[in-house]
Design a protein around this motif. Structure first.
Motif, mmCIF file in Angstrom:
data_model
loop_
_atom_site.group_PDB
_atom_site.id
_atom_site.type_symbol
_atom_site.label_atom_id
_atom_site.label_comp_id
_atom_site.label_asym_id
_atom_site.label_seq_id
_atom_site.Cartn_x
_atom_site.Cartn_y
_atom_site.Cartn_z
ATOM 1 N N ASP A 1 -4.197 45.405 -42.924
ATOM 2 C CA ASP A 1 -3.352 45.218 -44.113
ATOM 3 C C ASP A 1 -2.634 46.511 -44.501
ATOM 4 O O ASP A 1 -1.613 46.473 -45.193
ATOM 5 C CB ASP A 1 -4.197 44.710 -45.278
ATOM 6 C CG ASP A 1 -4.672 43.270 -45.077
ATOM 7 O OD1 ASP A 1 -4.089 42.586 -44.206
ATOM 8 O OD2 ASP A 1 -5.628 42.848 -45.758
ATOM 9 N N LYS A 2 -3.181 47.649 -44.063
ATOM 10 C CA LYS A 2 -2.522 48.942 -44.293
ATOM 11 C C LYS A 2 -1.613 49.331 -43.129
ATOM 12 O O LYS A 2 -1.084 50.438 -43.090
ATOM 13 C CB LYS A 2 -3.575 50.034 -44.505
ATOM 14 C CG LYS A 2 -4.424 49.835 -45.756
ATOM 15 C CD LYS A 2 -5.532 50.867 -45.824
ATOM 16 C CE LYS A 2 -6.436 50.621 -47.036
ATOM 17 N NZ LYS A 2 -7.590 51.565 -47.065
ATOM 18 N N GLY A 3 -1.497 48.429 -42.159
ATOM 19 C CA GLY A 3 -0.629 48.681 -41.021
ATOM 20 C C GLY A 3 -1.296 49.372 -39.859
ATOM 21 O O GLY A 3 -0.613 49.828 -38.933
ATOM 22 N N ARG A 4 -2.632 49.474 -39.874
ATOM 23 C CA ARG A 4 -3.343 50.233 -38.845
ATOM 24 C C ARG A 4 -4.304 49.361 -38.051
ATOM 25 O O ARG A 4 -4.938 48.464 -38.597
ATOM 26 C CB ARG A 4 -4.129 51.382 -39.483
ATOM 27 C CG ARG A 4 -3.272 52.336 -40.308
ATOM 28 C CD ARG A 4 -4.144 53.287 -41.089
ATOM 29 N NE ARG A 4 -3.361 54.013 -42.096
ATOM 30 C CZ ARG A 4 -3.865 54.536 -43.190
ATOM 31 N NH1 ARG A 4 -5.167 54.435 -43.427
ATOM 32 N NH2 ARG A 4 -3.084 55.170 -44.054
ATOM 33 N N ILE A 5 -4.407 49.663 -36.767
ATOM 34 C CA ILE A 5 -5.427 49.062 -35.906
ATOM 35 C C ILE A 5 -6.153 50.205 -35.214
ATOM 36 O O ILE A 5 -5.541 50.972 -34.466
ATOM 37 C CB ILE A 5 -4.809 48.113 -34.854
ATOM 38 C CG1 ILE A 5 -4.150 46.913 -35.537
ATOM 39 C CG2 ILE A 5 -5.900 47.636 -33.888
ATOM 40 C CD1 ILE A 5 -3.499 45.943 -34.549
ATOM 41 N N TYR A 6 -7.449 50.313 -35.485
ATOM 42 C CA TYR A 6 -8.247 51.359 -34.848
ATOM 43 C C TYR A 6 -8.953 50.855 -33.597
ATOM 44 O O TYR A 6 -9.500 51.654 -32.837
ATOM 45 C CB TYR A 6 -9.256 51.926 -35.841
ATOM 46 C CG TYR A 6 -8.615 52.705 -36.963
ATOM 47 C CD1 TYR A 6 -8.086 53.970 -36.741
ATOM 48 C CD2 TYR A 6 -8.528 52.172 -38.244
ATOM 49 C CE1 TYR A 6 -7.488 54.687 -37.763
ATOM 50 C CE2 TYR A 6 -7.934 52.885 -39.277
ATOM 51 C CZ TYR A 6 -7.418 54.137 -39.037
ATOM 52 O OH TYR A 6 -6.821 54.848 -40.052
ATOM 53 N N LEU A 7 -8.967 49.550 -33.379
ATOM 54 C CA LEU A 7 -9.500 49.028 -32.133
ATOM 55 C C LEU A 7 -8.589 49.497 -30.997
ATOM 56 O O LEU A 7 -7.367 49.337 -31.071
ATOM 57 C CB LEU A 7 -9.527 47.502 -32.174
ATOM 58 C CG LEU A 7 -10.560 46.880 -33.113
ATOM 59 C CD1 LEU A 7 -10.163 45.457 -33.468
ATOM 60 C CD2 LEU A 7 -11.942 46.908 -32.469
#
Length: 303
Positions: free
Chosen positions: A194-200
């Motif tokens: 939702d914050k625009g980030r993917i850490y996967l």
């Protein structure tokens, strides 16, 4: 050039840099109040640390807390980058002897007493700046590079406060801190998206045939759950590799390390209990489990 001053209003009023520095006592009270009001999975300066260290932990925590919020809570990349620059200017002032913000007034005494390198604090700001510009990580090694700045400095700060400066303990601390960071990432997949980030790591999405659209739509497909099972097991392995640090520090710090480590592993257990379906359903540690972990640590201290 836009001044950072106008952006401080996006954050709690107490975060702003005052025109004049507070007294040392006022600054310490500020840090303690901030630390005690931001209770997360576990209190930062827990009961098991020697009383003489608690104020120093409050000071370090206050720095980390506000730094994190500058990078995550403004709602504007431009605002975050400008505020982080101003925050780093205060960090430099802390080391040169002229800070105005209460966090740095209090932190200056901690820095002097424990001879903490400025770069350890600055590395955290590198991670928060990175969050404004990098939102995907192609490989797990790329993600580890981010953890080098976002998580590992916190462990180094804890070790400095407890009198440990050697690379061997720092390396074990890095393993534990990275594991904690990974556990938080796996817990917060939807919130981060939702914050625009993917850490996967994108290589894992590709390997398990998971699409970003699945994450966006909060579809806990079999492929997604299989990927999360893999990620949880990987985080467990990092916790296991860092575990020997517990036997290489004082009893008081060992209890805190065990508490934090087991707290992170409880997050992984919570993910497992809901069959790795974390999208739209954030795993959390129950209050009962938290109390059980604290009680176990307290029992060890009494014994």
């Amino acid at each position: 050039m836009i001044a950072a001053n106008q952006f401080w209003s996006l954050l709690p009023a107490e975060y702003a840099i005052p025109a004049h520095a507070p007294s040392q006592l006022e600054a310490q009270s500020y840090c303690e109040r901030l630390a005690r009001s931001h209770y997360e999975n576990f209190s930062v300066a827990t009961w098991f640390l020697p009383k003489r260290l608690r104020q120093h932990f409050f000071n370090v925590y206050a720095y980390c807390r506000i730094s994190d919020d500058l990078g995550d809570e403004t709602g504007s990349k431009q605002a975050s980058l400008l505020l982080l620059d101003e925050w780093e200017a205060e960090l430099n002032a802390c080391y040169s002897g002229s800070p105005r913000h209460p966090v740095f007034v209090a932190l200056a005494g901690t820095v002097r007493e424990f001879d903490i390198p400025k770069q350890t604090f600055a590395d955290l700001l590198t991670a928060f700046r990175q969050d404004q510009t990098i939102t995907r990580y192609p490989t797990f090694d790329d993600l580890l590079g981010y953890c080098h700045y976002s998580a590992n400095p916190v462990g180094h700060l804890v070790l400095y406060l407890c009198g440990y400066r050697d690379p061997a303990r720092q390396q074990l601390s890095d393993l534990t801190c990275t594991a904690l960071q990974l556990a938080n990432f796996w817990q917060d997949v939807s919130a981060d998206f939702d914050k625009g980030r993917i850490y996967l790591p994108l290589e894992d999405l590709k390997r398990f045939q998971v699409k970003e659209e699945d994450i966006q739509a909060k579809r806990n497909t079999k492929q997604f759950r299989d990927m999360m099972r893999f990620e949880v097991q990987r985080a467990r392995e990092w916790f296991d590799r860092g575990l020997p640090l517990v036997g290489k520090v004082s009893h008081e710090l060992a209890l805190d390390l065990e508490l934090f480590s087991r707290g992170g592993q409880e997050i992984l257990n919570a993910i497992e209990r809901q069959d790795y379906a974390v999208l739209g359903n954030r795993p959390a540690i129950s209050k009962t489990r938290k109390l059980a972990l604290v009680a176990r640590a307290a029992l060890h201290k009494l014994i």
